[in-house]
Each structure stands twice: as C-alpha cells, then as structure tokens.
Design a protein around this motif. Structure first.
Motif, PDB file in Angstrom:
ATOM      1  N   ASP A   5       0.846  -1.191   0.000  1.00  0.00           N
ATOM      2  CA  ASP A   5       0.000   0.000   0.000  1.00  0.00           C
ATOM      3  C   ASP A   5       0.885   1.246   0.000  1.00  0.00           C
ATOM      4  OD1 ASP A   5      -1.848   1.992   0.327  1.00  0.00           O
ATOM      5  OD2 ASP A   5      -2.860   1.076   2.052  1.00  0.00           O
ATOM      6  N   ALA A   6       0.668   2.114  -0.997  1.00  0.00           N
ATOM      7  CA  ALA A   6       1.477   3.330  -1.096  1.00  0.00           C
ATOM      8  C   ALA A   6       1.244   4.278   0.074  1.00  0.00           C
ATOM      9  CB  ALA A   6       1.176   4.047  -2.407  1.00  0.00           C
ATOM     10  N   ASN A   7       0.094   4.181   0.745  1.00  0.00           N
ATOM     11  CA  ASN A   7      -0.210   5.066   1.864  1.00  0.00           C
ATOM     12  C   ASN A   7       0.469   4.630   3.158  1.00  0.00           C
ATOM     13  OD1 ASN A   7      -1.945   6.754   0.357  1.00  0.00           O
ATOM     14  ND2 ASN A   7      -3.606   5.263   0.575  1.00  0.00           N
ATOM     15  N   THR A   8       0.853   3.368   3.251  1.00  0.00           N
ATOM     16  CA  THR A   8       1.500   2.867   4.463  1.00  0.00           C
ATOM     17  C   THR A   8       2.939   2.411   4.215  1.00  0.00           C
ATOM     18  OG1 THR A   8       0.563   0.656   4.054  1.00  0.00           O
ATOM     19  CG2 THR A   8      -0.690   2.161   5.481  1.00  0.00           C
ATOM     20  N   HIS A   9       3.254   1.970   2.997  1.00  0.00           N
ATOM     21  CA  HIS A   9       4.591   1.486   2.659  1.00  0.00           C
ATOM     22  C   HIS A   9       5.030   2.094   1.321  1.00  0.00           C
ATOM     23  CE1 HIS A   9       3.054  -1.527   5.496  1.00  0.00           C
ATOM     24  NE2 HIS A   9       4.321  -1.737   5.820  1.00  0.00           N
ATOM     25  N   PRO A  10       5.267   3.401   1.288  1.00  0.00           N
ATOM     26  CA  PRO A  10       5.592   4.044   0.007  1.00  0.00           C
ATOM     27  C   PRO A  10       6.905   3.568  -0.601  1.00  0.00           C
ATOM     28  CG  PRO A  10       5.965   5.548   1.833  1.00  0.00           C
ATOM     29  CD  PRO A  10       5.279   4.359   2.408  1.00  0.00           C
ATOM     30  N   ASN A  56       6.179   6.100   8.532  1.00  0.00           N
ATOM     31  CA  ASN A  56       5.400   5.744   9.721  1.00  0.00           C
ATOM     32  C   ASN A  56       5.656   6.719  10.864  1.00  0.00           C
ATOM     33  OD1 ASN A  56       4.259   3.493   8.458  1.00  0.00           O
ATOM     34  ND2 ASN A  56       5.915   2.135   9.112  1.00  0.00           N
ATOM     35  N   ARG A  57       6.906   7.181  10.995  1.00  0.00           N
ATOM     36  CA  ARG A  57       7.220   8.145  12.053  1.00  0.00           C
ATOM     37  C   ARG A  57       6.533   9.481  11.792  1.00  0.00           C
ATOM     38  NH1 ARG A  57      13.580   8.301  12.687  1.00  0.00           N
ATOM     39  NH2 ARG A  57      12.988   9.870  14.243  1.00  0.00           N
ATOM     40  N   VAL A  58       6.484   9.893  10.528  1.00  0.00           N
ATOM     41  CA  VAL A  58       5.774  11.127  10.188  1.00  0.00           C
ATOM     42  C   VAL A  58       4.293  10.989  10.497  1.00  0.00           C
ATOM     43  CG1 VAL A  58       5.062  12.616   8.273  1.00  0.00           C
ATOM     44  CG2 VAL A  58       7.432  11.881   8.442  1.00  0.00           C
ATOM     45  N   THR A  59       3.719   9.848  10.127  1.00  0.00           N
ATOM     46  CA  THR A  59       2.298   9.620  10.371  1.00  0.00           C
ATOM     47  C   THR A  59       1.978   9.639  11.866  1.00  0.00           C
ATOM     48  OG1 THR A  59       2.161   8.266   8.358  1.00  0.00           O
ATOM     49  CG2 THR A  59       0.381   8.041   9.961  1.00  0.00           C
ATOM     50  N   ASP A  60       2.817   8.971  12.661  1.00  0.00           N
ATOM     51  CA  ASP A  60       2.593   8.935  14.106  1.00  0.00           C
ATOM     52  C   ASP A  60       2.718  10.336  14.718  1.00  0.00           C
ATOM     53  OD1 ASP A  60       2.206   6.225  13.966  1.00  0.00           O
ATOM     54  OD2 ASP A  60       4.270   5.714  14.557  1.00  0.00           O
ATOM     55  N   ALA A  61       3.720  11.110  14.264  1.00  0.00           N
ATOM     56  CA  ALA A  61       3.893  12.464  14.802  1.00  0.00           C
ATOM     57  C   ALA A  61       2.706  13.347  14.437  1.00  0.00           C
ATOM     58  CB  ALA A  61       5.192  13.066  14.263  1.00  0.00           C
ATOM     59  N   ALA A  62       2.173  13.182  13.236  1.00  0.00           N
ATOM     60  CA  ALA A  62       1.015  13.975  12.821  1.00  0.00           C
ATOM     61  C   ALA A  62      -0.224  13.600  13.636  1.00  0.00           C
ATOM     62  CB  ALA A  62       0.758  13.776  11.326  1.00  0.00           C
ATOM     63  N   LYS A  63      -0.383  12.310  13.919  1.00  0.00           N
ATOM     64  CA  LYS A  63      -1.523  11.875  14.732  1.00  0.00           C
ATOM     65  C   LYS A  63      -1.427  12.448  16.148  1.00  0.00           C
ATOM     66  CE  LYS A  63      -2.417   7.539  12.273  1.00  0.00           C
ATOM     67  NZ  LYS A  63      -2.370   6.050  12.349  1.00  0.00           N
ATOM     68  N   ARG A  88       4.349  23.539  20.234  1.00  0.00           N
ATOM     69  CA  ARG A  88       5.547  24.318  19.907  1.00  0.00           C
ATOM     70  C   ARG A  88       6.746  23.410  19.678  1.00  0.00           C
ATOM     71  NH1 ARG A  88       6.286  29.220  24.026  1.00  0.00           N
ATOM     72  NH2 ARG A  88       8.041  29.566  22.605  1.00  0.00           N
ATOM     73  N   THR A  89       6.770  22.235  20.289  1.00  0.00           N
ATOM     74  CA  THR A  89       7.845  21.271  20.050  1.00  0.00           C
ATOM     75  C   THR A  89       7.435  20.213  19.033  1.00  0.00           C
ATOM     76  OG1 THR A  89       7.079  19.940  21.938  1.00  0.00           O
ATOM     77  CG2 THR A  89       8.797  21.583  22.353  1.00  0.00           C
ATOM     78  N   ALA A  90       6.125  19.938  18.934  1.00  0.00           N
ATOM     79  CA  ALA A  90       5.666  18.894  18.018  1.00  0.00           C
ATOM     80  C   ALA A  90       5.792  19.315  16.558  1.00  0.00           C
ATOM     81  CB  ALA A  90       4.212  18.518  18.329  1.00  0.00           C
ATOM     82  N   VAL A  91       5.481  20.570  16.256  1.00  0.00           N
ATOM     83  CA  VAL A  91       5.511  21.032  14.867  1.00  0.00           C
ATOM     84  C   VAL A  91       6.924  21.009  14.283  1.00  0.00           C
ATOM     85  CG1 VAL A  91       5.071  23.005  13.362  1.00  0.00           C
ATOM     86  CG2 VAL A  91       3.385  22.348  15.077  1.00  0.00           C
ATOM     87  N   PRO A  92       7.949  21.553  14.968  1.00  0.00           N
ATOM     88  CA  PRO A  92       9.309  21.443  14.410  1.00  0.00           C
ATOM     89  C   PRO A  92       9.754  19.993  14.219  1.00  0.00           C
ATOM     90  CG  PRO A  92       9.245  23.095  16.145  1.00  0.00           C
ATOM     91  CD  PRO A  92       7.937  22.372  16.204  1.00  0.00           C
ATOM     92  N   LYS A  93       9.303  19.101  15.093  1.00  0.00           N
ATOM     93  CA  LYS A  93       9.654  17.694  14.961  1.00  0.00           C
ATOM     94  C   LYS A  93       9.085  17.127  13.671  1.00  0.00           C
ATOM     95  CE  LYS A  93       9.019  13.178  17.141  1.00  0.00           C
ATOM     96  NZ  LYS A  93       8.416  12.445  18.296  1.00  0.00           N
ATOM     97  N   ILE A  94       7.833  17.478  13.363  1.00  0.00           N
ATOM     98  CA  ILE A  94       7.220  16.999  12.123  1.00  0.00           C
ATOM     99  C   ILE A  94       7.970  17.547  10.915  1.00  0.00           C
ATOM    100  CG2 ILE A  94       5.125  17.071  10.716  1.00  0.00           C
ATOM    101  CD1 ILE A  94       3.498  17.115  13.269  1.00  0.00           C
ATOM    102  N   GLY A  95       8.354  18.816  10.969  1.00  0.00           N
ATOM    103  CA  GLY A  95       9.105  19.409   9.866  1.00  0.00           C
ATOM    104  C   GLY A  95      10.430  18.707   9.637  1.00  0.00           C
ATOM    105  N   ASP A  96      11.129  18.364  10.710  1.00  0.00           N
ATOM    106  CA  ASP A  96      12.403  17.659  10.585  1.00  0.00           C
ATOM    107  C   ASP A  96      12.202  16.265  10.001  1.00  0.00           C
ATOM    108  OD1 ASP A  96      15.309  17.363  11.186  1.00  0.00           O
ATOM    109  OD2 ASP A  96      14.579  15.815  12.546  1.00  0.00           O
ATOM    110  N   LEU A  97      11.155  15.582  10.439  1.00  0.00           N
ATOM    111  CA  LEU A  97      10.873  14.245   9.909  1.00  0.00           C
ATOM    112  C   LEU A  97      10.511  14.298   8.427  1.00  0.00           C
ATOM    113  CD1 LEU A  97       8.825  12.658  12.850  1.00  0.00           C
ATOM    114  CD2 LEU A  97      11.115  12.002  12.064  1.00  0.00           C
TER     115      LEU A  97
END
Length: 272
Positions: A5-10, A56-63, A88-97
C-alpha cells in the motif's frame, strides 16, 4: 499486482511498481551474494524499508499533533493552553521528519536507478514506463517567442543555470504530495521550482525524458540556455568592473611624491 500500500509502505510500493515485482526480496533472491547486482539490490531494499519507517514516524507524529488539537476543537481554554505549549515542540519535529523523508525518497530513487543500470540490456532498452507520455510542465506566463538576442537572466535564474550546467539538478514528481519539485546534488544551491519551470517553458533548459518524472529527469541547458548563461555571466563581469571603477574614482587622492617636482620657492629675507 502490487501488494504494498502506497499510503503505508511508500518505499516498498515504489520498488515493486517500478520493477514490476510482487515481492520486495525478489532482486536479492535472483542474484548471488557478492555480485554487483546483489549489492545494488541490497542497498535498494534497505532504502525502501528506511523510507517506510520514516513515513510511519511522520504519520505517528502527525496523529499526536492532531490529538493535541482536540481540546481546542472542543473549546476548552485550559486544554488549549496545554496543547499550544506541546505543539511548539511537536511542529518542528514533524518538519524535521518530513525533511528526512524527502532525503530518504531521493536516496531510494537513486538506488533504484543504479540497480536498473546494472540489469542486462539496460543500455539497449528503456524501462517500460519511460515510453509513457510526459506530464506537461505548468505554464508560467513567460513568452517563449525568440527575441533578437538572448535575454539577460535574473540573479536567481543565473544561479539555477549554473547548477544545471554542472548537471546537478533534476525535476521530480512528488510522491507524498501532488506537483513537481527540484532535487539537487549535495553541495548544490537550493533552487525554486517556479524559477526552473519558467526557464523550462522559455526553452532555456530541457529534461532527460529517457526516464520518468517519478524517478527524476536530469536537466540540461539548451543552445538558447547556453547563450542566456553566457549573457548573464558577461553582465555580472560588467557590473563587477563598473563597481571596481566606481570604488577607484571615489578613493582619496594621495599627495604627489614625484621627485622631479621643483622644490617650493624660498621666502624672501627681511631687509635690514
């Protein structure tokens, strides 16, 4: 049929789709350990799994970030304050990921291309997807009608032309989001996609259509692009020379030390 699945295993989905296989380990099974194809396949499979993990890490951080916004959606003032502090800490983490994810995708595309070049007959026949019609580049409103002479590029365009002349720029299709993007080699300057597409439509650059936009098409200067690049370089030299002359004209004049200059006349003595 692609089982990934491209949405889970690109990453594994891209390998299976590009090579037309249904099992990600197939390239390793069909080659002997130690062979160049085996080593290249191992790097490709590892890059695919790395992209899947980062996805998967990006998806988990967004959730997690969305859960932090739930109190805000319910109108809870106290919860909103806590959520804001955590975001304030979660958003920069998502950007880095996301940045790591883009780099992992570029590495996977490079690994797939390297593996395909080692396949028997790779130089005689193009990949099956290469014959698909290219997606036209978005229009930019810049007229492509040739003028009497090559136009002078803007500073941003001149930088882009220099990087493209060095064969360090690719035009690629985004996988995670729609649209096109510009990819460059390590050490190259970052280029704006709008600038590159404007130059492409003007006929200054061309794409290597022997591969797909998904894998990346290397950009090169056309004959017109070479002329524009030379015009821009000449203009830069003229500007630098003018600035140098201006600096010299405004420099303070030093007193003359010419030894041939006559000495100052002596003042007449007082009569007694």
């Amino acid at each position: 049929m692609n089982p990934y699945d491209a949405n889970t295993h690109p990453g594994t989905h891209l390998v299976a789709e590009t090579l037309g296989i249904s099992e990600i380990s197939t390239p390793n099974i069909t080659h002997r350990p130690g062979e160049p194809l085996y080593q290249s396949a191992t790097r490709m499979i590892g890059a695919a799994h790395e992209l899947d993990e980062l996805h998967n890490r990006v998806t988990d951080a967004a959730k997690d970030a969305l859960r932090l916004l739930e109190p805000v959606g319910r109108g809870e003032l106290r919860g909103a304050r806590v959520s804001y502090a955590l975001l304030r800490t979660a958003v920069p983490k998502i950007g880095d990921l996301l940045s790591q994810q883009d780099r992992a995708y570029d590495q996977l595309v490079g690994a797939i291309s390297a593996y395909q070049r080692l396949l028997p007959g790779a130089g005689a026949a193009e990949h099956s997807e290469a014959s698909a019609p290219d997606r036209p580049a978005p229009t930019s409103g810049m007229a492509s009608t040739p003028t009497a002479g090559p136009p002078a590029p803007s500073p941003e365009q001149l930088r882009a032309l220099e990087e493209i002349k060095r064969s360090r720029v690719w035009l690629k299709e985004r996988v995670m989001r729609s649209g096109l993007r510009v990819a460059t080699e390590a050490g190259a300057q970052r280029l704006d996609i709008a600038t590159v597409l404007t130059m492409h439509e003007a006929g200054w650059v061309e794409r290597d259509t022997s591969t797909t936009l998904r894998l990346g098409q290397r950009l090169a200067l056309t004959t017109l692009g070479e002329s524009v690049f030379r015009t821009g370089c000449s203009a830069d030299l003229r500007v630098a020379a003018a600035l140098h002359r201006g600096a010299q004209s405004t420099a303070p004049t030093r007193p003359s030390t010419n030894p041939a200059a006559p000495p100052p006349a002596a003042k007449p003595g007082l009569s007694r």
